[in-house]
Design a protein around this motif. Structure first.
Motif, PDB file in Angstrom:
ATOM      1  N   ASN A 178      -5.888 -57.158  21.405  1.00  0.00           N
ATOM      2  CA  ASN A 178      -6.733 -55.968  21.228  1.00  0.00           C
ATOM      3  C   ASN A 178      -7.692 -55.683  22.381  1.00  0.00           C
ATOM      4  OD1 ASN A 178      -5.981 -55.270  18.418  1.00  0.00           O
ATOM      5  ND2 ASN A 178      -6.937 -57.230  17.897  1.00  0.00           N
ATOM      6  N   ILE A 179      -8.048 -56.705  23.154  1.00  0.00           N
ATOM      7  CA  ILE A 179      -9.236 -56.594  23.997  1.00  0.00           C
ATOM      8  C   ILE A 179      -9.124 -55.516  25.075  1.00  0.00           C
ATOM      9  CG2 ILE A 179      -8.609 -58.437  25.645  1.00  0.00           C
ATOM     10  CD1 ILE A 179     -12.095 -57.645  24.132  1.00  0.00           C
ATOM     11  N   GLU A 180      -7.993 -55.420  25.736  1.00  0.00           N
ATOM     12  CA  GLU A 180      -7.863 -54.410  26.792  1.00  0.00           C
ATOM     13  C   GLU A 180      -7.935 -53.003  26.210  1.00  0.00           C
ATOM     14  OE1 GLU A 180      -5.082 -53.301  30.667  1.00  0.00           O
ATOM     15  OE2 GLU A 180      -4.555 -55.014  29.390  1.00  0.00           O
ATOM     16  N   ALA A 181      -7.294 -52.798  25.064  1.00  0.00           N
ATOM     17  CA  ALA A 181      -7.267 -51.467  24.454  1.00  0.00           C
ATOM     18  C   ALA A 181      -8.640 -51.056  23.929  1.00  0.00           C
ATOM     19  CB  ALA A 181      -6.239 -51.433  23.322  1.00  0.00           C
ATOM     20  N   ILE A 182      -9.387 -51.991  23.347  1.00  0.00           N
ATOM     21  CA  ILE A 182     -10.697 -51.626  22.794  1.00  0.00           C
ATOM     22  C   ILE A 182     -11.683 -51.296  23.916  1.00  0.00           C
ATOM     23  CG2 ILE A 182     -11.734 -53.938  22.607  1.00  0.00           C
ATOM     24  CD1 ILE A 182     -11.985 -51.253  19.898  1.00  0.00           C
ATOM     25  N   ILE A 183     -11.611 -52.033  25.015  1.00  0.00           N
ATOM     26  CA  ILE A 183     -12.471 -51.743  26.171  1.00  0.00           C
ATOM     27  C   ILE A 183     -12.127 -50.364  26.742  1.00  0.00           C
ATOM     28  CG2 ILE A 183     -12.966 -52.415  28.556  1.00  0.00           C
ATOM     29  CD1 ILE A 183     -12.659 -55.362  27.581  1.00  0.00           C
ATOM     30  N   ALA A 184     -10.836 -50.078  26.866  1.00  0.00           N
ATOM     31  CA  ALA A 184     -10.410 -48.772  27.387  1.00  0.00           C
ATOM     32  C   ALA A 184     -10.877 -47.641  26.473  1.00  0.00           C
ATOM     33  CB  ALA A 184      -8.888 -48.736  27.535  1.00  0.00           C
ATOM     34  N   ALA A 185     -10.835 -47.862  25.162  1.00  0.00           N
ATOM     35  CA  ALA A 185     -11.251 -46.834  24.216  1.00  0.00           C
ATOM     36  C   ALA A 185     -12.747 -46.536  24.349  1.00  0.00           C
ATOM     37  CB  ALA A 185     -10.920 -47.269  22.792  1.00  0.00           C
ATOM     38  N   VAL A 186     -13.554 -47.579  24.517  1.00  0.00           N
ATOM     39  CA  VAL A 186     -15.004 -47.377  24.676  1.00  0.00           C
ATOM     40  C   VAL A 186     -15.301 -46.654  25.986  1.00  0.00           C
ATOM     41  CG1 VAL A 186     -17.235 -48.530  24.925  1.00  0.00           C
ATOM     42  CG2 VAL A 186     -15.590 -49.367  23.236  1.00  0.00           C
ATOM     43  N   PHE A 187     -14.647 -47.077  27.053  1.00  0.00           N
ATOM     44  CA  PHE A 187     -14.907 -46.461  28.359  1.00  0.00           C
ATOM     45  C   PHE A 187     -14.319 -45.058  28.472  1.00  0.00           C
ATOM     46  CE2 PHE A 187     -15.292 -50.865  30.587  1.00  0.00           C
ATOM     47  CZ  PHE A 187     -16.541 -51.025  30.014  1.00  0.00           C
ATOM     48  N   GLY A 188     -13.420 -44.708  27.554  1.00  0.00           N
ATOM     49  CA  GLY A 188     -12.836 -43.366  27.555  1.00  0.00           C
ATOM     50  C   GLY A 188     -13.665 -42.337  26.818  1.00  0.00           C
ATOM     51  N   LEU A 189     -14.762 -42.765  26.210  1.00  0.00           N
ATOM     52  CA  LEU A 189     -15.619 -41.827  25.469  1.00  0.00           C
ATOM     53  C   LEU A 189     -16.381 -40.912  26.428  1.00  0.00           C
ATOM     54  CD1 LEU A 189     -17.038 -44.322  22.810  1.00  0.00           C
ATOM     55  CD2 LEU A 189     -15.352 -42.501  22.409  1.00  0.00           C
ATOM     56  N   PRO A 190     -16.776 -39.727  25.963  1.00  0.00           N
ATOM     57  CA  PRO A 190     -17.484 -38.776  26.839  1.00  0.00           C
ATOM     58  C   PRO A 190     -18.969 -39.083  26.988  1.00  0.00           C
ATOM     59  CG  PRO A 190     -17.141 -37.793  24.692  1.00  0.00           C
ATOM     60  CD  PRO A 190     -16.441 -39.122  24.661  1.00  0.00           C
ATOM     61  N   ARG A 191     -19.349 -40.320  26.797  1.00  0.00           N
ATOM     62  CA  ARG A 191     -20.727 -40.768  26.980  1.00  0.00           C
ATOM     63  C   ARG A 191     -20.647 -42.184  27.534  1.00  0.00           C
ATOM     64  NH1 ARG A 191     -24.581 -39.630  21.943  1.00  0.00           N
ATOM     65  NH2 ARG A 191     -23.581 -37.605  22.286  1.00  0.00           N
ATOM     66  N   ARG A 192     -21.581 -42.566  28.381  1.00  0.00           N
ATOM     67  CA  ARG A 192     -21.483 -43.879  29.027  1.00  0.00           C
ATOM     68  C   ARG A 192     -21.973 -45.004  28.104  1.00  0.00           C
ATOM     69  NH1 ARG A 192     -21.037 -46.528  34.020  1.00  0.00           N
ATOM     70  NH2 ARG A 192     -22.295 -48.416  34.174  1.00  0.00           N
ATOM     71  N   PHE A 193     -21.094 -45.948  27.886  1.00  0.00           N
ATOM     72  CA  PHE A 193     -21.427 -47.190  27.204  1.00  0.00           C
ATOM     73  C   PHE A 193     -20.982 -48.347  28.095  1.00  0.00           C
ATOM     74  CE2 PHE A 193     -20.726 -44.102  23.839  1.00  0.00           C
ATOM     75  CZ  PHE A 193     -21.765 -44.347  22.950  1.00  0.00           C
ATOM     76  N   GLU A 194     -21.833 -49.353  28.211  1.00  0.00           N
ATOM     77  CA  GLU A 194     -21.409 -50.598  28.833  1.00  0.00           C
ATOM     78  C   GLU A 194     -20.957 -51.550  27.731  1.00  0.00           C
ATOM     79  OE1 GLU A 194     -24.106 -52.198  31.798  1.00  0.00           O
ATOM     80  OE2 GLU A 194     -24.888 -50.191  32.202  1.00  0.00           O
ATOM     81  N   VAL A 195     -20.152 -52.526  28.096  1.00  0.00           N
ATOM     82  CA  VAL A 195     -19.596 -53.478  27.127  1.00  0.00           C
ATOM     83  C   VAL A 195     -19.920 -54.896  27.556  1.00  0.00           C
ATOM     84  CG1 VAL A 195     -17.466 -54.431  26.132  1.00  0.00           C
ATOM     85  CG2 VAL A 195     -17.733 -51.951  26.351  1.00  0.00           C
ATOM     86  N   LEU A 196     -20.413 -55.686  26.608  1.00  0.00           N
ATOM     87  CA  LEU A 196     -20.622 -57.120  26.808  1.00  0.00           C
ATOM     88  C   LEU A 196     -19.703 -57.872  25.853  1.00  0.00           C
ATOM     89  CD1 LEU A 196     -22.132 -59.653  27.866  1.00  0.00           C
ATOM     90  CD2 LEU A 196     -23.822 -59.261  26.053  1.00  0.00           C
ATOM     91  N   ILE A 197     -18.756 -58.601  26.416  1.00  0.00           N
ATOM     92  CA  ILE A 197     -17.874 -59.468  25.634  1.00  0.00           C
ATOM     93  C   ILE A 197     -18.517 -60.846  25.533  1.00  0.00           C
ATOM     94  CG2 ILE A 197     -15.588 -60.532  25.468  1.00  0.00           C
ATOM     95  CD1 ILE A 197     -15.562 -57.457  25.206  1.00  0.00           C
ATOM     96  N   ILE A 198     -18.600 -61.377  24.317  1.00  0.00           N
ATOM     97  CA  ILE A 198     -19.073 -62.747  24.138  1.00  0.00           C
ATOM     98  C   ILE A 198     -17.904 -63.549  23.589  1.00  0.00           C
ATOM     99  CG2 ILE A 198     -20.743 -64.251  23.004  1.00  0.00           C
ATOM    100  CD1 ILE A 198     -22.666 -61.931  23.007  1.00  0.00           C
ATOM    101  N   ASP A 199     -17.294 -64.348  24.462  1.00  0.00           N
ATOM    102  CA  ASP A 199     -16.064 -65.050  24.094  1.00  0.00           C
ATOM    103  C   ASP A 199     -16.342 -66.523  23.811  1.00  0.00           C
ATOM    104  OD1 ASP A 199     -13.033 -64.877  23.916  1.00  0.00           O
ATOM    105  OD2 ASP A 199     -13.319 -66.607  25.238  1.00  0.00           O
ATOM    106  N   ASP A 200     -15.871 -66.975  22.653  1.00  0.00           N
ATOM    107  CA  ASP A 200     -16.095 -68.356  22.228  1.00  0.00           C
ATOM    108  C   ASP A 200     -14.936 -69.267  22.643  1.00  0.00           C
ATOM    109  OD1 ASP A 200     -18.566 -67.815  21.224  1.00  0.00           O
ATOM    110  OD2 ASP A 200     -18.084 -68.204  19.129  1.00  0.00           O
ATOM    111  N   ASN A 201     -14.661 -69.255  23.954  1.00  0.00           N
ATOM    112  CA  ASN A 201     -13.633 -70.144  24.517  1.00  0.00           C
ATOM    113  C   ASN A 201     -12.274 -69.935  23.845  1.00  0.00           C
ATOM    114  OD1 ASN A 201     -12.751 -72.097  26.333  1.00  0.00           O
ATOM    115  ND2 ASN A 201     -13.237 -73.807  24.975  1.00  0.00           N
ATOM    116  N   SER A 202     -11.857 -68.673  23.758  1.00  0.00           N
ATOM    117  CA  SER A 202     -10.579 -68.338  23.117  1.00  0.00           C
ATOM    118  C   SER A 202      -9.422 -69.044  23.809  1.00  0.00           C
ATOM    119  CB  SER A 202     -10.337 -66.826  23.178  1.00  0.00           C
ATOM    120  OG  SER A 202     -11.324 -66.117  22.487  1.00  0.00           O
ATOM    121  N   PRO A 203      -8.635 -69.849  23.082  1.00  0.00           N
ATOM    122  CA  PRO A 203      -7.502 -70.523  23.718  1.00  0.00           C
ATOM    123  C   PRO A 203      -6.368 -69.586  24.118  1.00  0.00           C
ATOM    124  CG  PRO A 203      -7.619 -71.075  21.371  1.00  0.00           C
ATOM    125  CD  PRO A 203      -8.860 -70.311  21.702  1.00  0.00           C
ATOM    126  N   ASP A 204      -6.389 -68.333  23.637  1.00  0.00           N
ATOM    127  CA  ASP A 204      -5.304 -67.406  23.964  1.00  0.00           C
ATOM    128  C   ASP A 204      -5.521 -66.666  25.283  1.00  0.00           C
ATOM    129  OD1 ASP A 204      -7.267 -65.555  23.366  1.00  0.00           O
ATOM    130  OD2 ASP A 204      -6.027 -64.382  21.977  1.00  0.00           O
TER     131      ASP A 204
END
Length: 244
Positions: free
Chosen positions: A18-44
C-alpha cells in the motif's frame, strides 16, 4: 489560511502493498501535505520503498524508523513530538491501507481552518458508513463507541476513529508523555484528553473501507485494552488537572 504547514503521520508495519500508492494519493491532492512515515522495522521492506520515494519527494516525504513493533500509540506520539519540533500547524493521523480516504484530508483540514481544534473522520456521525467489514466487527466497533460515551460522558460518536486532524495547540497542551494507552485505545485517550482540556472537537463524515491489501493489526488483546483501559482512564481523570 490554506498555506498552513500540514503533516500526515502514517505508522507502518508490513505495508509494502500500500505504501507507494497511499503516498502518491496524498501528494496528488490539490493542497500541500507533507508525509511522515513511522516504520516499526517492517520485515517486508516498507522502509526501503519509502526511502527510494524520498529521492523524488525531497522536503515533502519523511521517515522515522524504530527498532521494532512498539505499538500504535507510541508511534503517533513519536510523530507528534517530531511535528511540534518542526513547527507544523496541523497534524493528521492516517492509516496506510486506504481505509481512510485521502481526499478527506482536505475536509478535515477545512474543519480545523473553520475553528475545530480536533477534526475526526467519523464513521458514525451520519449513520454507519463502513464498507467491507463483517457485521460482527461493525457492531463491535459501533458499540465500543457507545460504551466509551457512557463511561466518559464525551459526545463523540466515533470514539475509536484513527483518521484525525489536530491543531498544533492541542498537541502542545495535552502532555503527550502522560498518554498511557498504547494500542487502538490510544485513539480514545487522545480524544478524551483533548475534550477534558476544553478543545473544540468536530466530527466530519467519511466512508471507511476495510483494507484490500496487507493484513489487519486488530487483535483480542487490543479490544481488552480498550474495555478496561477506558475505565482506568476515567478514574484517573478524577485526580488530574486539565487547566491549559
Amino acid at each position: 489560511m490554506e498555506n498552513t504547514r500540514n503533516l500526515v503521520i502514517i505508522p507502518t508495519y508490513n505495508e509494502k502493498e500500500n505504501i507507494e500508492a497511499i503516498i502518491a494519493a496524498v501528494f496528488g491532492l490539490p493542497r500541500r501535505f507533507e508525509v511522515l512515515i513511522i516504520d516499526d522495522n517492517s520485515p517486508d521492506g516498507t522502509a526501503a520503498i519509502v526511502k527510494e520515494l524520498m529521492k523524488t519527494h525531497q522536503g515533502q516525504l519523511h521517515i522515522l524508523e524504530r527498532a521494532g513493533k512498539l505499538g500504535l500509540g507510541t508511534a503517533y506520539i513519536t510523530g507528534f513530538k517530531w511535528a511540534i519540533e518542526k513547527g507544523y500547524d496541523y497534524i493528521f493521523e492516517m492509516d496506510a491501507d486506504f481505509s481512510h480516504p485521502p481526499k478527506d484530508l482536505i475536509n478535515l483540514h477545512d474543519a480545523c481552518l473553520a475553528g475545530a481544534d480536533l477534526a475526526i473522520g467519523s464513521r458514525y456521525i451520519s449513520g454507519v458508513n463502513v464498507v467491507n467489514w463483517p457485521m460482527g466487527r461493525v457492531l463491535m466497533s459501533y458499540f465500543a463507541s457507545v460504551y466509551v460515551r457512557f463511561v466518559t460522558g464525551m459526545k463523540v460518536m466515533d470514539t475509536t476513529a484513527g483518521f484525525k486532524c489536530y491543531s498544533r495547540q492541542v498537541l502542545e497542551t495535552i502532555q503527550l508523555d502522560n498518554i498511557r494507552l498504547k494500542g487502538y485505545a490510544f485513539q480514545i485517550e487522545m480524544k478524551f484528553t483533548t475534550w477534558k482540556f476544553g478543545f473544540n472537537i468536530v466530527e466530519v463524515p467519511i466512508i471507511f473501507t476495510d483494507r484490500t491489501e496487507g493484513t489487519s493489526k486488530m487483535s483480542g488483546g487490543i479490544f481488552n485494552e480498550a474495555v478496561w483501559g477506558v475505565i482506568k482512564m476515567k478514574i484517573s481523570s478524577w485526580f488530574k488537572s486539565y487547566k491549559r
